[in-house]
Design a protein around this motif. Sequence first.
Motif, PDB file in Angstrom:
ATOM      1  N   HIS A   1       0.826  -1.205   0.000  1.00 22.81           N
ATOM      2  CA  HIS A   1       0.000   0.000   0.000  1.00 22.81           C
ATOM      3  C   HIS A   1       0.865   1.262   0.000  1.00 22.81           C
ATOM      4  O   HIS A   1       1.888   1.319   0.669  1.00 22.81           O
ATOM      5  CB  HIS A   1      -0.903   0.018   1.241  1.00 22.81           C
ATOM      6  N   PHE A   2       0.426   2.266  -0.740  1.00 24.90           N
ATOM      7  CA  PHE A   2       1.073   3.583  -0.773  1.00 24.90           C
ATOM      8  C   PHE A   2       2.577   3.470  -1.065  1.00 24.90           C
ATOM      9  O   PHE A   2       3.392   4.142  -0.445  1.00 24.90           O
ATOM     10  CB  PHE A   2       0.843   4.334   0.552  1.00 24.90           C
ATOM     11  N   ALA A   3       2.934   2.631  -2.017  1.00 21.11           N
ATOM     12  CA  ALA A   3       4.347   2.299  -2.248  1.00 21.11           C
ATOM     13  C   ALA A   3       5.078   3.235  -3.197  1.00 21.11           C
ATOM     14  O   ALA A   3       6.312   3.259  -3.197  1.00 21.11           O
ATOM     15  CB  ALA A   3       4.464   0.868  -2.770  1.00 21.11           C
ATOM     16  N   ARG A   4       4.373   3.981  -4.009  1.00 20.21           N
ATOM     17  CA  ARG A   4       5.042   4.815  -5.008  1.00 20.21           C
ATOM     18  C   ARG A   4       5.949   5.847  -4.335  1.00 20.21           C
ATOM     19  O   ARG A   4       5.534   6.539  -3.412  1.00 20.21           O
ATOM     20  CB  ARG A   4       4.028   5.533  -5.880  1.00 20.21           C
ATOM     21  N   PRO A   5       7.189   5.944  -4.794  1.00 19.81           N
ATOM     22  CA  PRO A   5       8.047   7.011  -4.270  1.00 19.81           C
ATOM     23  C   PRO A   5       7.352   8.359  -4.492  1.00 19.81           C
ATOM     24  O   PRO A   5       6.778   8.605  -5.531  1.00 19.81           O
ATOM     25  CB  PRO A   5       9.318   6.904  -5.120  1.00 19.81           C
ATOM     26  N   GLY A   6       7.367   9.175  -3.493  1.00 22.13           N
ATOM     27  CA  GLY A   6       6.682  10.456  -3.574  1.00 22.13           C
ATOM     28  C   GLY A   6       5.326  10.441  -2.894  1.00 22.13           C
ATOM     29  O   GLY A   6       4.760  11.496  -2.604  1.00 22.13           O
ATOM     30  N   ASN A   7       4.771   9.238  -2.618  1.00 17.28           N
ATOM     31  CA  ASN A   7       3.534   9.188  -1.860  1.00 17.28           C
ATOM     32  C   ASN A   7       3.875   9.549  -0.421  1.00 17.28           C
ATOM     33  O   ASN A   7       4.855   9.063   0.136  1.00 17.28           O
ATOM     34  CB  ASN A   7       2.870   7.815  -1.939  1.00 17.28           C
ATOM     35  N   ARG A   8       3.062  10.366   0.191  1.00 19.05           N
ATOM     36  CA  ARG A   8       3.396  10.909   1.509  1.00 19.05           C
ATOM     37  C   ARG A   8       2.659  10.233   2.662  1.00 19.05           C
ATOM     38  O   ARG A   8       2.680  10.724   3.783  1.00 19.05           O
ATOM     39  CB  ARG A   8       3.121  12.414   1.485  1.00 19.05           C
TER      40      ARG A   8
ATOM     41  N   TRP B   1     -13.510   9.323   9.767  1.00 22.74           N
ATOM     42  CA  TRP B   1     -12.633  10.472   9.574  1.00 22.74           C
ATOM     43  C   TRP B   1     -12.257  10.507   8.095  1.00 22.74           C
ATOM     44  O   TRP B   1     -12.110   9.458   7.461  1.00 22.74           O
ATOM     45  CB  TRP B   1     -11.372  10.259  10.413  1.00 22.74           C
ATOM     46  N   VAL B   2     -12.062  11.700   7.551  1.00 19.90           N
ATOM     47  CA  VAL B   2     -11.571  11.841   6.181  1.00 19.90           C
ATOM     48  C   VAL B   2     -10.273  12.628   6.222  1.00 19.90           C
ATOM     49  O   VAL B   2     -10.196  13.693   6.849  1.00 19.90           O
ATOM     50  CB  VAL B   2     -12.600  12.530   5.261  1.00 19.90           C
ATOM     51  N   LEU B   3      -9.256  12.067   5.582  1.00 18.93           N
ATOM     52  CA  LEU B   3      -7.940  12.694   5.493  1.00 18.93           C
ATOM     53  C   LEU B   3      -7.659  13.087   4.046  1.00 18.93           C
ATOM     54  O   LEU B   3      -8.210  12.493   3.120  1.00 18.93           O
ATOM     55  CB  LEU B   3      -6.859  11.714   5.972  1.00 18.93           C
ATOM     56  N   PRO B   4      -6.765  14.041   3.846  1.00 14.99           N
ATOM     57  CA  PRO B   4      -6.377  14.391   2.478  1.00 14.99           C
ATOM     58  C   PRO B   4      -5.643  13.240   1.806  1.00 14.99           C
ATOM     59  O   PRO B   4      -4.972  12.443   2.468  1.00 14.99           O
ATOM     60  CB  PRO B   4      -5.436  15.583   2.655  1.00 14.99           C
ATOM     61  N   ASN B   5      -5.756  13.178   0.508  1.00 16.90           N
ATOM     62  CA  ASN B   5      -5.040  12.177  -0.273  1.00 16.90           C
ATOM     63  C   ASN B   5      -3.535  12.463  -0.175  1.00 16.90           C
ATOM     64  O   ASN B   5      -3.101  13.572  -0.474  1.00 16.90           O
ATOM     65  CB  ASN B   5      -5.514  12.251  -1.730  1.00 16.90           C
ATOM     66  N   PRO B   6      -2.716  11.479   0.233  1.00 16.07           N
ATOM     67  CA  PRO B   6      -1.278  11.713   0.391  1.00 16.07           C
ATOM     68  C   PRO B   6      -0.478  11.598  -0.905  1.00 16.07           C
ATOM     69  O   PRO B   6       0.745  11.741  -0.900  1.00 16.07           O
ATOM     70  CB  PRO B   6      -0.856  10.624   1.376  1.00 16.07           C
ATOM     71  N   SER B   7      -1.154  11.370  -2.012  1.00 17.45           N
ATOM     72  CA  SER B   7      -0.448  11.271  -3.290  1.00 17.45           C
ATOM     73  C   SER B   7       0.357  12.535  -3.549  1.00 17.45           C
ATOM     74  O   SER B   7      -0.064  13.643  -3.217  1.00 17.45           O
ATOM     75  CB  SER B   7      -1.465  11.077  -4.420  1.00 17.45           C
ATOM     76  N   GLY B   8       1.497  12.365  -4.161  1.00 14.57           N
ATOM     77  CA  GLY B   8       2.298  13.509  -4.571  1.00 14.57           C
ATOM     78  C   GLY B   8       1.571  14.397  -5.564  1.00 14.57           C
ATOM     79  O   GLY B   8       1.947  15.550  -5.774  1.00 14.57           O
ATOM     80  N   LEU B   9       0.514  13.875  -6.184  1.00 20.98           N
ATOM     81  CA  LEU B   9      -0.282  14.662  -7.127  1.00 20.98           C
ATOM     82  C   LEU B   9      -1.198  15.659  -6.417  1.00 20.98           C
ATOM     83  O   LEU B   9      -1.736  16.560  -7.050  1.00 20.98           O
ATOM     84  CB  LEU B   9      -1.129  13.742  -8.011  1.00 20.98           C
TER      85      LEU B   9
END
Length: 177
Positions: free
Chosen positions: A39-46, A146-154
């Motif tokens: 999960h959430f493995a892409r470099p740049g994902n926060r 709870w809703v959190l912001p998307n951590p994607s680098g996008l």
Amino acid sequence: MSDLSWARTRTIPDVVAPGLDVLFCGINPGLYSAATGHHFARPGNRFWPALHRSGFTPRQFHPSEQESLLELGLGVTNLVARATARADELTRDELEEGGRILTELVATHGPRFVAVVGITAYRTAFARPKAAIGAQPERLAGARLWVLPNPSGLNAHYQGPALAAAFAELRAEACRG
């Protein structure tokens, strides 16, 4: 980066157990995550830095250490299992079905909190067009929502410190009760 289109056929298993404190729910696996199986493995994902900076983890975990979350009372899943290059490739029907599946998962495992990571996906999946980041007034199968912001680098709307602060609000609430 090489072509990852072959990863569209892969899924990532949930990291879940009964009675978690917080179950984080991403939108769906990106192709890089599907290729690695984490999960959430892409470099740049926060996601992993935000999890650490907010105090959920004692150090920044690598995506390959996702199973270690269980020892901390944390888990991770996705609204939609289908891997895509971008979340906007998902259909409304897929997100709505994902909301139903997540509700069943939560009913089965009973986490205290569910944190959907991505406001637009949450709004679509649960027919809450005016929902905002943070605590939600309704519960999901008994869990606080709870809703959190998307951590994607996008996601340029939330940079590292603001993202960590949003995660820290959830952590503070989870520690309170």
